[in-house]
Design a protein around this motif. Sequence first.
Motif, PDB file in Angstrom:
ATOM      1  N   LYS A  83       0.858  -1.189   0.000  1.00 42.51           N
ATOM      2  CA  LYS A  83       0.000   0.000   0.000  1.00 42.51           C
ATOM      3  C   LYS A  83       0.890   1.232   0.000  1.00 42.51           C
ATOM      4  N   ALA A  84       0.545   2.178  -0.866  1.00 45.01           N
ATOM      5  CA  ALA A  84       1.238   3.465  -0.904  1.00 45.01           C
ATOM      6  C   ALA A  84       0.214   4.551  -0.618  1.00 45.01           C
ATOM      7  N   VAL A  85       0.614   5.534   0.182  1.00 42.20           N
ATOM      8  CA  VAL A  85      -0.222   6.708   0.429  1.00 42.20           C
ATOM      9  C   VAL A  85       0.523   7.900  -0.170  1.00 42.20           C
ATOM     10  N   TYR A  86      -0.063   8.474  -1.220  1.00 44.75           N
ATOM     11  CA  TYR A  86       0.568   9.599  -1.909  1.00 44.75           C
ATOM     12  C   TYR A  86       0.553  10.844  -1.028  1.00 44.75           C
ATOM     13  N   LYS A  87       1.689  11.524  -0.953  1.00 40.79           N
ATOM     14  CA  LYS A  87       1.823  12.735  -0.143  1.00 40.79           C
ATOM     15  C   LYS A  87       1.925  13.991  -1.004  1.00 40.79           C
ATOM     16  N   GLU A  88       2.633  13.874  -2.123  1.00 44.47           N
ATOM     17  CA  GLU A  88       2.814  15.035  -3.006  1.00 44.47           C
ATOM     18  C   GLU A  88       2.948  14.529  -4.438  1.00 44.47           C
TER      19      GLU A  88
END
Length: 169
Positions: A83-88
């Motif tokens: 799982k990746a959570v996009y920050k920018e």
Amino acid sequence: MSSPMISKVEGQELVLERVFNAPRDLVFKAFSEAEHLKHWWGPRGWILTVCHVDFRPEGIWHYCMKCIDENQGDFFGMESWGKAVYKEIVEGEKIVYVDYFSDAEGNEAVGMPSSYITMTFEEQEGRTKLTSRSKYDSVEALQAVLDMGMEQGITETWNRLAEHLQSMK
């Protein structure tokens, strides 16, 4: 032709660089759309059986890699969730996200290291220099993923990306 991947460790960071023989917008697109990620993400012999991408800041990319290569012994049939959570996100230039090992529901895997990844896409006369900087909580966490074969896995993944980019042209 793309160049080989350069890998170096700087403290708690794994820095990977490679030049791809494709324009920057195409390389960026390959990282930002599920229909492209499904073709190349993961080492050889692995496929994405699940790939949900919500490509926006605070959006989530949840995926499952499955080994379909019988020659990979004990790995055959194994699933690996991430799982990746996009920050920018800077269109065409940069993707920043936190990367986790997870389960099928998207819960972080306990005891597995997460990383804070900054990927930059730099135009170089029609080619693209991709730089990935993965920062871990500790040198030990970084060493744990290196011991799992992270460098070989990313080398194979980026080789598959280079092949997919050629098919996108």
